[in-house]
Design a protein around this motif. Structure first.
Motif, PDB file in Angstrom:
ATOM      1  N   ALA A 224     -31.355  -4.300  45.187  1.00  0.00           N
ATOM      2  CA  ALA A 224     -30.713  -3.018  44.880  1.00  0.00           C
ATOM      3  C   ALA A 224     -31.561  -2.186  43.925  1.00  0.00           C
ATOM      4  CB  ALA A 224     -29.328  -3.269  44.289  1.00  0.00           C
ATOM      5  N   VAL A 225     -32.104  -2.833  42.899  1.00  0.00           N
ATOM      6  CA  VAL A 225     -32.925  -2.102  41.930  1.00  0.00           C
ATOM      7  C   VAL A 225     -34.194  -1.593  42.599  1.00  0.00           C
ATOM      8  CG1 VAL A 225     -34.294  -2.321  39.820  1.00  0.00           C
ATOM      9  CG2 VAL A 225     -31.997  -3.308  39.935  1.00  0.00           C
ATOM     10  N   TYR A 226     -34.849  -2.446  43.377  1.00  0.00           N
ATOM     11  CA  TYR A 226     -36.087  -2.030  44.036  1.00  0.00           C
ATOM     12  C   TYR A 226     -35.814  -0.897  45.027  1.00  0.00           C
ATOM     13  CZ  TYR A 226     -40.457  -2.257  46.670  1.00  0.00           C
ATOM     14  OH  TYR A 226     -41.641  -1.936  47.275  1.00  0.00           O
ATOM     15  N   GLY A 227     -34.750  -1.058  45.818  1.00  0.00           N
ATOM     16  CA  GLY A 227     -34.411  -0.022  46.786  1.00  0.00           C
ATOM     17  C   GLY A 227     -33.992   1.282  46.118  1.00  0.00           C
ATOM     18  N   GLY A 228     -33.207   1.175  45.029  1.00  0.00           N
ATOM     19  CA  GLY A 228     -32.742   2.378  44.337  1.00  0.00           C
ATOM     20  C   GLY A 228     -33.877   3.141  43.665  1.00  0.00           C
ATOM     21  N   VAL A 229     -34.705   2.409  42.923  1.00  0.00           N
ATOM     22  CA  VAL A 229     -35.846   3.065  42.275  1.00  0.00           C
ATOM     23  C   VAL A 229     -36.813   3.602  43.320  1.00  0.00           C
ATOM     24  CG1 VAL A 229     -37.840   2.699  40.757  1.00  0.00           C
ATOM     25  CG2 VAL A 229     -35.631   1.668  40.191  1.00  0.00           C
ATOM     26  N   GLY A 230     -37.006   2.829  44.387  1.00  0.00           N
ATOM     27  CA  GLY A 230     -37.896   3.272  45.457  1.00  0.00           C
ATOM     28  C   GLY A 230     -37.424   4.550  46.117  1.00  0.00           C
ATOM     29  N   ALA A 231     -36.098   4.668  46.291  1.00  0.00           N
ATOM     30  CA  ALA A 231     -35.553   5.889  46.887  1.00  0.00           C
ATOM     31  C   ALA A 231     -35.729   7.080  45.944  1.00  0.00           C
ATOM     32  CB  ALA A 231     -34.077   5.690  47.225  1.00  0.00           C
ATOM     33  N   LEU A 232     -35.553   6.821  44.642  1.00  0.00           N
ATOM     34  CA  LEU A 232     -35.673   7.909  43.673  1.00  0.00           C
ATOM     35  C   LEU A 232     -37.104   8.452  43.588  1.00  0.00           C
ATOM     36  CD1 LEU A 232     -33.454   6.636  40.713  1.00  0.00           C
ATOM     37  CD2 LEU A 232     -33.012   8.601  42.200  1.00  0.00           C
ATOM     38  N   ILE A 233     -38.079   7.579  43.681  1.00  0.00           N
ATOM     39  CA  ILE A 233     -39.470   8.025  43.522  1.00  0.00           C
ATOM     40  C   ILE A 233     -40.163   8.223  44.872  1.00  0.00           C
ATOM     41  CG2 ILE A 233     -39.691   6.979  41.253  1.00  0.00           C
ATOM     42  CD1 ILE A 233     -41.136   4.651  42.460  1.00  0.00           C
ATOM     43  N   GLY A 234     -39.412   8.067  45.968  1.00  0.00           N
ATOM     44  CA  GLY A 234     -39.930   8.434  47.282  1.00  0.00           C
ATOM     45  C   GLY A 234     -40.946   7.479  47.873  1.00  0.00           C
ATOM     46  N   ILE A 235     -40.675   6.166  47.811  1.00  0.00           N
ATOM     47  CA  ILE A 235     -41.595   5.214  48.439  1.00  0.00           C
ATOM     48  C   ILE A 235     -41.618   5.415  49.951  1.00  0.00           C
ATOM     49  CG2 ILE A 235     -41.948   2.775  48.971  1.00  0.00           C
ATOM     50  CD1 ILE A 235     -41.075   2.093  46.192  1.00  0.00           C
ATOM     51  N   ILE A 236     -40.447   5.526  50.550  1.00  0.00           N
ATOM     52  CA  ILE A 236     -40.375   5.771  51.988  1.00  0.00           C
ATOM     53  C   ILE A 236     -39.081   6.530  52.274  1.00  0.00           C
ATOM     54  CG2 ILE A 236     -39.176   3.631  52.622  1.00  0.00           C
ATOM     55  CD1 ILE A 236     -41.144   3.561  55.074  1.00  0.00           C
ATOM     56  N   ARG A 237     -39.134   7.393  53.264  1.00  0.00           N
ATOM     57  CA  ARG A 237     -37.986   8.234  53.592  1.00  0.00           C
ATOM     58  C   ARG A 237     -37.367   7.808  54.917  1.00  0.00           C
ATOM     59  NH1 ARG A 237     -42.095  11.150  51.497  1.00  0.00           N
ATOM     60  NH2 ARG A 237     -41.661  12.355  49.595  1.00  0.00           N
ATOM     61  N   LEU A 238     -36.084   8.154  55.071  1.00  0.00           N
ATOM     62  CA  LEU A 238     -35.360   7.773  56.276  1.00  0.00           C
ATOM     63  C   LEU A 238     -36.020   8.357  57.521  1.00  0.00           C
ATOM     64  CD1 LEU A 238     -32.893   6.316  57.443  1.00  0.00           C
ATOM     65  CD2 LEU A 238     -31.578   8.423  57.121  1.00  0.00           C
ATOM     66  N   SER A 239     -36.507   9.587  57.436  1.00  0.00           N
ATOM     67  CA  SER A 239     -37.156  10.208  58.588  1.00  0.00           C
ATOM     68  C   SER A 239     -38.402   9.430  59.009  1.00  0.00           C
ATOM     69  CB  SER A 239     -37.530  11.656  58.272  1.00  0.00           C
ATOM     70  OG  SER A 239     -38.423  11.708  57.160  1.00  0.00           O
ATOM     71  N   GLU A 240     -39.119   8.870  58.015  1.00  0.00           N
ATOM     72  CA  GLU A 240     -40.308   8.085  58.324  1.00  0.00           C
ATOM     73  C   GLU A 240     -39.936   6.768  58.990  1.00  0.00           C
ATOM     74  OE1 GLU A 240     -42.067   7.815  54.519  1.00  0.00           O
ATOM     75  OE2 GLU A 240     -43.149   9.707  54.685  1.00  0.00           O
TER      76      GLU A 240
END
Length: 532
Positions: free
Chosen positions: A492-508
């Motif tokens: 959850a932490v990795y996914g949440g922080v990753g979403a906030l800083i834009g590691i990968i986007r849903l469109s990608e």
């Protein structure tokens, strides 16, 4: 099939296989423990796997897949399948007498692999017997690898990726079903290995037939295509041989340490292999045929982009997996293995080795993503030179750690990790110097963000292990629940922080898994040009 879809297919089935593999190791650790019978079986099991990586997954696959892709592009499917039949005949010509000879001289082979076992005659005798029972696995799994190379080259990844599940199921069934009728569970496990090889061979033989690829026996002939296969495979076989010798030297070092060290390293390696299999092997399996086709068609920019995306995916999943294994090594080992014949001391030994293996996990993933860049260009020599250099360093580090420090078996695992980093860095440097790989801005940016998210996840796991230390020390349902809760927290932490800083986007993600219309590599028109 896009690279992302191929990685997802291979990785998904590999994840399922590794989950079943964990069940297998739970059964093996409970039935065999971490003593003499376990050490004898693990040595016997390593023998066919050692040569499998020479004949099958290492040298043969690295040379065969690009050549099969070349035939597919230049001459069409019929000629490519004819080449596969010739390779099949050549493989049988080598494997049949080789397997018979190794079974005959098994005592000498075991003595070379685990010299320390000669001081324990009963354990040595068990290893010889188990080795003779399990060694036919080599013949079947090598042929399975050939069929898998054909299927992967025509974008049929699912059946190949699902094949290891059969090995795990066969071992579980054999150990649980046959142990009551045999002197010990090691015999049952050895029988399970041989049966698994037969099942895997039949599984992919039928899969090939369903796709119209039949492997009827033909007379072995020394043709130009077979000669090229041998020329390309030889450097990889030497490199793979040196690498496997290094791996086998780990067993040699471990055999000189107290009983149970060999099995402790084995169980630790099995845990470290989960993310490596799901991420690293999936990337390498999907990337090689794709790069081979793109370079053959002159699409060098597309190949460069796919190389960068493969490295990106490797870091995206490999770095957090390494951090989690390092931080959770002790509770993971305890919850998964500490029962039956596997006691607290075995947990301590295995957890230490696992933490050391975790240090090198990202490097092992990167190696799987980088070597296709050489093999797809039919360059099998450079990875040989790089691997040899890394292995020499591995041997030196083993000597230093074993005799110059108190690390003992942890030093064996740490030496493997450090030499893995050297291997990855050298491969990257060579590709970069040749300008066959240039890291693009997206890769550099995503790498930095992945590191930030991994540090955040590591901090959360470190705090969580401190709070739940007492519960994690238990092996009952409470301990399992605490471990699962920690894993969920980390994700959850990795996914949440990753979403906030834009590691990968849903469109990608959607674009990665979408299959382009009309993408059929087995019917692509011929390209009369020369090799890339």
């Amino acid at each position: 099939m896009t690279l992302g879809r191929a990685i997802a297919t291979v990785g998904g089935f590999t994840l399922l296989s590794r989950i079943v593999g964990f069940l297998r190791d739970v059964v093996l650790s409970a039935m065999l423990g971490s003593g003499a019978v376990a050490d004898a079986f693990i040595v016997a099991f390593k023998l066919p796997n050692f040569f499998r990586r020479l004949f099958a997954e290492g040298a043969f696959s690295a040379a065969f897949v690009p050549l099969f892709a070349r035939e597919l592009q230049a001459h069409g499917r019929e000629e490519a399948v004819d080449f596969a039949r010739q390779a099949h005949a050549a493989l049988l010509l080598v494997l049949l007498p080789f397997t018979a000879l190794l079974i005959l001289f098994m005592p000498a082979v075991v003595a070379a692999l685990a010299p320390g076992m000669r001081e324990e005659p009963a354990t040595f005798a068990l290893a010889v017997e188990f080795g003779r029972i399990a060694f036919p696995y080599l013949l079947f799994i090598s042929l399975t690898s050939l069929y898998g190379g054909v299927l992967n080259s025509i974008d049929r990844f699912a059946h190949v990726a699902a094949t290891p599940i059969l090995l795990n199921l066969a071992l579980i069934g054999a150990v649980l079903g046959l142990t009551p009728f045999l002197p010990n569970s090691g015999y049952a496990a050895a029988i399970g290995v041989a049966v698994a090889g037969l099942l895997q061979w039949l599984w992919l033989l039928l899969a090939c037939a369903r796709d119209g690829v039949t492997f009827s026996l033909v007379r072995p002939r020394w043709t130009e295509r077979v000669a090229r296969l041998v020329r390309l495979a030889t450097p990889v076989a030497i490199g793979g041989g040196v690498q496997q010798i290094s791996s086998m030297l780990d067993v040699v070092w471990a055999s000189l340490l107290p009983v149970g060290t060999i099995s402790a390293l084995y169980y630790a390696d099995r845990l470290a292999q989960l993310p490596l299999g799901v991420v690293g092997i999936a990337i390498g399996t999907a990337l090689l045929p794709l790069l081979a086709r793109q370079l053959r068609a002159g699409e060098r920019q597309a190949a460069m982009a796919n190389q960068n995306r493969a490295l990106e995916v490797g870091l995206l999943l490999g770095l957090p997996a390494a951090a989690a294994l390092w931080l959770l090594a002790d509770p993971l080992t305890r919850v998964l293995f500490q029962r039956g014949q596997f006691g607290p001391e075995d947990t301590w030994r295995t957890a230490g080795a696992l933490a050391a293996f975790a240090v090198g996990l990202p490097a092992f993933v990167l190696v799987k993503a980088l070597t296709p860049g050489f093999f797809a260009r039919e360059d099998t020599r450079t990875p040989l030179y790089v691997a040899t250099t890394a292995i020499v360093v591995n041997v030196i580090l083993n000597v230093v750690f074993l005799y110059g420090t108190t690390l003992a078996h942890v030093g064996i695992a740490l030496a493997s990790s450090l030499s893995g980093w050297l291997n990855a860095l050298l491969l990257a440097a060579v590709l970069r110097r040749r300008r066959q790989w240039v890291p693009d801005p997206r890769l550099l940016s995503r790498t930095f963000r992945v590191i930030v998210a991994t540090i955040a996840m590591g901090g959360a796991l470190w705090l969580g292990t401190g709070v739940l230390a007492t519960t994690l020390a238990r092996t009952d349902l409470a301990g399992v629940s605490a471990l699962l809760g920690l894993c969920a927290l980390g994700a959850a932490v990795y996914g949440g922080v990753g979403a906030l800083i834009g590691i990968i986007r849903l469109s990608e993600l959607r674009s990665l898994i979408r299959r382009p219309r009309g993408a059929r590599p087995d019917v692509k028109p011929a390209d009369p040009g020369g090799p890339p």
